[in-house]
Design a protein around this motif. Structure first.
Motif, PDB file in Angstrom:
ATOM      1  N   GLY A 116       0.838  -1.196   0.000  1.00 30.64           N
ATOM      2  CA  GLY A 116       0.000   0.000   0.000  1.00 30.64           C
ATOM      3  C   GLY A 116       0.871   1.243   0.000  1.00 30.64           C
ATOM      4  N   VAL A 117       0.210   2.383   0.048  1.00 31.86           N
ATOM      5  CA  VAL A 117       0.949   3.640  -0.027  1.00 31.86           C
ATOM      6  C   VAL A 117       1.462   3.992   1.369  1.00 31.86           C
ATOM      7  N   SER A 118       2.528   3.364   1.765  1.00 29.59           N
ATOM      8  CA  SER A 118       3.096   3.594   3.099  1.00 29.59           C
ATOM      9  C   SER A 118       4.556   3.185   3.034  1.00 29.59           C
ATOM     10  N   GLU A 119       5.337   4.095   2.544  1.00 31.12           N
ATOM     11  CA  GLU A 119       6.730   3.811   2.196  1.00 31.12           C
ATOM     12  C   GLU A 119       7.580   3.497   3.420  1.00 31.12           C
ATOM     13  N   LEU A 120       7.399   4.270   4.483  1.00 27.24           N
ATOM     14  CA  LEU A 120       8.230   4.036   5.672  1.00 27.24           C
ATOM     15  C   LEU A 120       7.911   2.672   6.281  1.00 27.24           C
ATOM     16  N   THR A 121       6.630   2.351   6.328  1.00 30.01           N
ATOM     17  CA  THR A 121       6.240   1.039   6.844  1.00 30.01           C
ATOM     18  C   THR A 121       6.870  -0.074   6.010  1.00 30.01           C
ATOM     19  N   MET A 122       6.761   0.061   4.703  1.00 26.51           N
ATOM     20  CA  MET A 122       7.322  -0.961   3.811  1.00 26.51           C
ATOM     21  C   MET A 122       8.812  -1.140   4.074  1.00 26.51           C
TER      22      MET A 122
ATOM     23  N   PHE B 253      10.401   9.334  -3.126  1.00 29.06           N
ATOM     24  CA  PHE B 253       9.810   8.897  -1.862  1.00 29.06           C
ATOM     25  C   PHE B 253      10.815   8.185  -0.952  1.00 29.06           C
TER      26      PHE B 253
ATOM     27  N   TYR C 167      10.770   9.457   2.497  1.00 32.50           N
ATOM     28  CA  TYR C 167       9.910   8.897   3.551  1.00 32.50           C
ATOM     29  C   TYR C 167      10.595   7.749   4.291  1.00 32.50           C
TER      30      TYR C 167
ATOM     31  N   GLN D  95      -3.996   5.458   3.451  1.00 27.35           N
ATOM     32  CA  GLN D  95      -3.002   4.456   3.832  1.00 27.35           C
ATOM     33  C   GLN D  95      -1.709   5.079   4.359  1.00 27.35           C
ATOM     34  N   GLU D  96      -1.403   6.269   3.890  1.00 30.22           N
ATOM     35  CA  GLU D  96      -0.140   6.888   4.292  1.00 30.22           C
ATOM     36  C   GLU D  96      -0.067   6.986   5.818  1.00 30.22           C
ATOM     37  N   GLU D  97       1.102   6.748   6.350  1.00 30.44           N
ATOM     38  CA  GLU D  97       1.294   6.762   7.792  1.00 30.44           C
ATOM     39  C   GLU D  97       0.813   8.070   8.415  1.00 30.44           C
TER      40      GLU D  97
ATOM     41  N   GLN E 119      -6.665   1.435  -6.303  1.00 32.26           N
ATOM     42  CA  GLN E 119      -5.486   2.274  -6.222  1.00 32.26           C
ATOM     43  C   GLN E 119      -4.601   2.033  -7.424  1.00 32.26           C
TER      44      GLN E 119
ATOM     45  N   VAL F 110      -4.870  -4.760  -0.650  1.00 29.99           N
ATOM     46  CA  VAL F 110      -3.900  -4.041   0.174  1.00 29.99           C
ATOM     47  C   VAL F 110      -4.417  -3.805   1.588  1.00 29.99           C
TER      48      VAL F 110
ATOM     49  N   PRO G 104      10.032  14.747   4.027  1.00 33.19           N
ATOM     50  CA  PRO G 104       9.041  14.919   2.955  1.00 33.19           C
ATOM     51  C   PRO G 104       8.251  16.231   3.093  1.00 33.19           C
TER      52      PRO G 104
END
Lengths: 681, 681
Positions: free
Chosen positions: A409-415, A438, A441, B157-159, B186, B194, B444
């Motif tokens: 999903g759109v959550s770069e830091l988590t990934m 990104f 992030y 979804q973003e943190e 998405q 997701v 960011p």
């Protein structure tokens, strides 16, 4: 002694040791550690399966701590288990001691992860649980283990907790039990001054099983852990209402519990009395580092029991191994991060392709050959070309880890943090992808991966203003220089804490992938183009020619007829522009021009000095071209050199228009190089 | 025409325009824009209060968009209002056009914020709503306005959404209404691959009012907006289940709605037929940029009506102004970001104090003198010394904005984005604080603040390994070089997109604060020490001497007796070490030594060249000392220069032990400088 009595004594012992460490160090965080002592003691002594004589045993249960400032609690617990000496505790936060202020990964002593920057620790744990599920799906449930997470109010507030909570719930990670040490006090204030969320409801919204208990009540802790473990289909959160600074007293004997002041300083400085507190907790203020004899005796039993449980799990392994010798050989390769034979030269590449597509070609090959690779994308698989990997597998789904792809999903830091957690678990090779801009992030997790020396591979596509129409928000300018700072920073082993690899064409991309995959001791990043790039000139096999890229920088085109008049250096797609510019310089000015591709300055500077001087001798005028800030190449052009780069944000327009407008053309290279050389005349 | 009919036509018109823009540009995101058209049309035409003839009117309702890739929807909507020409739409994503791929802040045209990196846009909106409440608490509810946020699946979804959701709920921001465009699709996949969170429940856990509706149904949108606006004590979320690519058809006339393919490419490329779609939506495929006559006529009415509503609010302002001329004068100063008279030289400073404490002294003064300053801390106010400001005010609480302090909790990125949103709103001066190492988390938002030229002030304390016992996780090494990359990057106005200021002592801290506060066109960062620092030698007023720091770099100690043999340069606490080292060099070697303090290389490089050459002439051996990576000072020492810095992660130990171990002592400066000079002999 009755178990409940000795349990209480053990928890009090942890409280005393924690307070003593901070007192001795004259800095640290005693309050939280004193509140969490009950849970950690019950968890380690009654629930976790591990082998006290072999903390690195791969099939152990894991404990991931999020609030690194509660390190005294962890060290004290591990001291009861024999992993730290009294002297280690006494040297808490001192030079050279294995007890730094915030824990640093040290598996042999029972520390699974570095922590401190809140939120990441528990996310690493979720990543580790994904790795565990991945392996169990391939080798069997005999290797299943639990992953326990420990989080505090600060971690719950961190943005990343949303990513970890969402994904753990989505994937139904029933092996995960998280204890939320909810003491209602954070560093500056009571939690109520910052937050009034219904945390239980929030985690329920993410599909977690949630319980709320008195977090210092041993029986309540036991019941909650039992119930959490019984929940197999979803992660479990235990919200433990604990007492900050439990047992703390003032000089006059009044309670000093639940005081913000005990969060981040020694008790004596906070307003409590250290000795009254130690006494109150049943200890001797003159010997605060002592372990109570009955606790020591009890922990001998605990260790024997834990070892026995580990033996049972080992027996299951042995039985499986006997029946599955080949599978076991594979598992051992996975666990040792041994790579299979990879026919790098045989990976098909199409000349002139975008390096993101070239990376996709490598991924398609690796999907068939590296069976323990897990690839994640932050909702960009079509763009970052991890879809070539996904095409050969499936994405993880609730309870289904037969695939090898994580839709993060759109959550770069988590990934990023999940990938680091997978690496910490071991047995798998995590890769994660998004746009290069990104990477901003992800920096906090990249830094910890570098510090912990974890081999995570980051794929970053859309590497420059040539992202084009998406405009400045999506066009990296400062990001390459930024990530190369991590390349300059050495880890505790003295290696580059990061390898940043920006290949110049399809074949260099294969080489960069090889470098990343073979970098077993730290994270690597592949910085890849969106647009097609003309492949570099090469005699014979293009892959073999590109192999020189593994030295970090190499001569792509050598001058002929004597010493070079000029050296052109770049990386990524700018190299192809230089090759064309060099042709103009040769043709129109009869110059002897060398072109150097430098995918990684960090790797290049690790080469023998004479190689470095052969490629980039600083006494020859050297001219660099980068789509990043000029400083990106500053270290490569030397004191006489000049760099053309971008010193401003980008613009929204087709990339070829931007190339023209911003001067990234062979003609402009020609002109600028001529101007540059005129300074030397 | 019946209102419902024309509303439908207007929404369809937005769909057609959006699809046409992407088709023409051959890149972009049509699907989401087509799904969200109904909401944005109803919102702008029936709910938002603004003045179409003066989009910058400060008391307008605000619309903050999160999914920047849905820019065609926004541009089309604003085209109906007359803010963009047909040609602007036709030049979507082209060089020089005001319609970049992702919107960039352009208040005069109705674009409140730059968006694209998901999650930040709606967080800016929450920040703007805080600013609105702050002003309303001081000047009255007559200036109250609503803040509408628009978010997509990716943003949810973003943190950062966790921070924005938590804080908006905690503060009871009833003025906030957020539309969640939930189209279940998405960029790469359907959302179900997701996420399976219960988003309504999650926001309820944060204290929001939540409704779920059919997001393309105009009456449902109206009812939901009515209900949201009626909720005055808490923020409101409208989950609108919308249809991605609404109205899209294939060549053969089959529906092409709800297809992932329409997310990020032209319809014709996605597999739909552009002309069939336009026809289906009631348009002319040969004139897809046309506005339907009845829609044009309707929007003339809408504009008149919006103007009328604005007039009513203006009348309330005029009435208040007539009664409160002095208050109004103050409000106008706030809105124009005019600073009051500040007696900078009179701000008391204690020689030898840590620069974080010096910053605390400034903050205590500013708390009394800059009435529109809002200070935030990420749960570190005791450590980052914003507590000196807090001591003179109160923290925001639910429905209470009489104070001027935001307890942001442990969520650094959210805090940064909220601060940027406050700046975007205007009328307030946002300041936010945490440890320097955590600037990583904020990057960011810092980048977007730089791009949007928003004057947010970042306070970053604990600036080097001298954090000490907390260890490497908390010790910045690469962060200063990293943030200075933003200083090198120019914004669209040609200014440094960031000012990074690392003062060398208490008085330079006052100067740095002045520079930051006077930097009205972009973000600034104050990089401050945890430990005490000996104040620099100065004749007369230390503040007056330190004033030279405003040039970015200046001579702290001038050599005597002729040309200098050596120049020593640093910033922050390293300058004091150099001063002591210089004394040893003069005493033992009789050298003519100059010491330069350079709090900001970016500012220094903006000075006239002769000033730069006066301070740091590159023909004199120049030696730098930095607690960061050596590259931090590389640009200041010139080609002949050398920098001693840290090239590895730090260690947990008391800071003075680290100074010794790592060589940050006057004696080592002496030794290293002598070695350095020997190279020139």
């Amino acid at each position: 002694m009755a178990e409940s009595k000795v349990s209480q004594r053990a928890a009090d012992n942890i409280r005393i040791l924690s307070a003593a460490m901070v007192e001795q160090a004259k800095s640290g965080h005693p309050g939280g550690a004193m509140g969490g002592a009950d849970f950690i003691h019950i968890l380690f002594s009654e629930y976790m399966v591990f082998d006290p004589s072999d903390n690195s045993w791969p099939f152990r249960d894991r404990f991931f701590m999020d609030p690194g400032h509660m390190s005294p609690m962890l060290y004290s617990q591990l001291h009861l288990l024999g992993n730290y000496s009294t002297e280690d505790l006494q040297h808490f936060r001192q030079w050279g001691s294995p007890t730094p202020g915030h824990p640093e990964v040290d598996v042999a002593r029972g520390v699974e992860n570095t922590s401190g920057p809140l939120g990441q620790g528990h996310t690493f744990g979720v990543g580790a649980a994904i790795a565990e599920r991945f392996l169990a799906a391939r080798f069997g449930e005999w290797l299943a283990h639990r992953t326990f997470l420990y989080i505090s109010d600060g971690g719950i507030q961190e943005e990343i907790a949303q990513g970890a909570g969402r994904i753990a719930g989505f994937l139904g990670l029933g092996q995960v039990t998280m204890f939320y040490d909810a003491n209602d006090i954070q560093l500056s204030t009571e939690v109520s001054e910052v937050m009034d969320e219904d945390t239980a409801k929030k985690y329920e919204a993410w599909g977690w099983h949630v319980q709320t208990i008195e977090g210092n009540n041993h029986d309540a802790i036991r019941s909650a852990l039992d119930a959490a473990i019984a929940e197999t289909g979803r992660p479990s959160l235990i919200i433990g209402k604990t007492v900050m600074g439990k047992g703390a007293l003032t000089e006059s004997g009044e309670s000093f519990e639940r005081e913000v002041e005990t969060h981040g300083q020694p008790l004596s400085k906070a307003g409590a009395s250290f000795s009254a507190t130690v006494k109150n907790l049943g200890g001797d203020p003159d010997a605060p580092f002592a372990v109570f004899p009955e606790v020591a005796a009890y922990y001998e039993e605990v260790k024997a029991e834990r070892k026995q449980l580990a033996q049972e799990r080992r027996a299951a392994y042995e039985a499986w191994k006997a029946e599955n010798p080949e599978q076991d050989a594979k598992l051992q390769r996975f666990l040792s991060r041994e790579l299979p034979d990879i026919d790098w030269a045989g990976i098909p590449q199409k000349a002139g392709s975008a390096t993101r597509n070239a990376s996709g070609m490598v991924l398609a090959y690796l999907a068939d050959h590296v069976e323990n690779m897990i690839v994640a994308s932050a909702d960009l698989s079509n763009s970052d070309k991890t879809n070539s990997f996904l095409a050969k597998t499936t994405a993880f789904a609730k309870g289904d880890f037969t695939g090898a792809f994580l839709q993060a999903g759109v959550s770069e830091l988590t990934m990023a943090a999940l990938s680091v957690g997978m690496a910490l678990h071991g047995g798998v090779i995590p890769v994660c992808a998004t746009f290069f801009v990104f990477s901003d992030y992800m920096k906090p997790a990249i830094r910890l991966a570098g510090l912990m020396e974890q081999p995570v591979i980051f794929i970053w596509t859309h590497d420059a203003f040539r992202v084009g129409e998406d405009g400045p928000t999506h066009q990296p300018v400062e990001q390459e220089a930024q990530i190369r700072l991590m390349e300059q920073l050495k880890n505790h082993s003295g290696r580059n804490s990061f390898l940043a690899l920006r290949p110049a064409d399809a074949d260099e991309t294969t080489v960069a992938w090889r470098m990343a995959l073979e970098n077993a001791h730290g994270p690597s990043g592949l910085i890849l183009s969106r647009q097609d790039i003309a492949s570099l000139p090469a005699k014979g096999s293009r892959y073999e020619a590109a192999q020189a890229a593994a030295k970090g920088a190499y001569i792509v085109e050598k001058e002929t007829g004597g010493e070079p008049d000029l050296i052109l250096v770049a990386n990524g797609s700018e190299v192809a522009t230089l090759v064309e510019g060099a042709a103009l310089l040769r043709q129109r000015k009869k110059l002897r021009v060398r072109v150097v591709s430098a995918p990684s300055e960090g790797v290049f500077r690790n080469q023998p000095e004479d190689y470095q001087m052969d490629v980039l001798p600083f006494d020859i005028p050297t001219f660099g071209l980068t789509a990043g800030l000029p400083v990106t190449l500053r270290g490569l052009v030397g004191p006489l050199g000049e760099v053309i780069g971008l010193s401003h944000f980008g613009h929204s327009a087709p990339f070829n228009v931007l190339d023209e407008k911003l001067g990234y053309t062979p003609e402009n290279v020609y002109q600028k190089a001529v101007d540059f050389l005129s300074d030397f005349e």
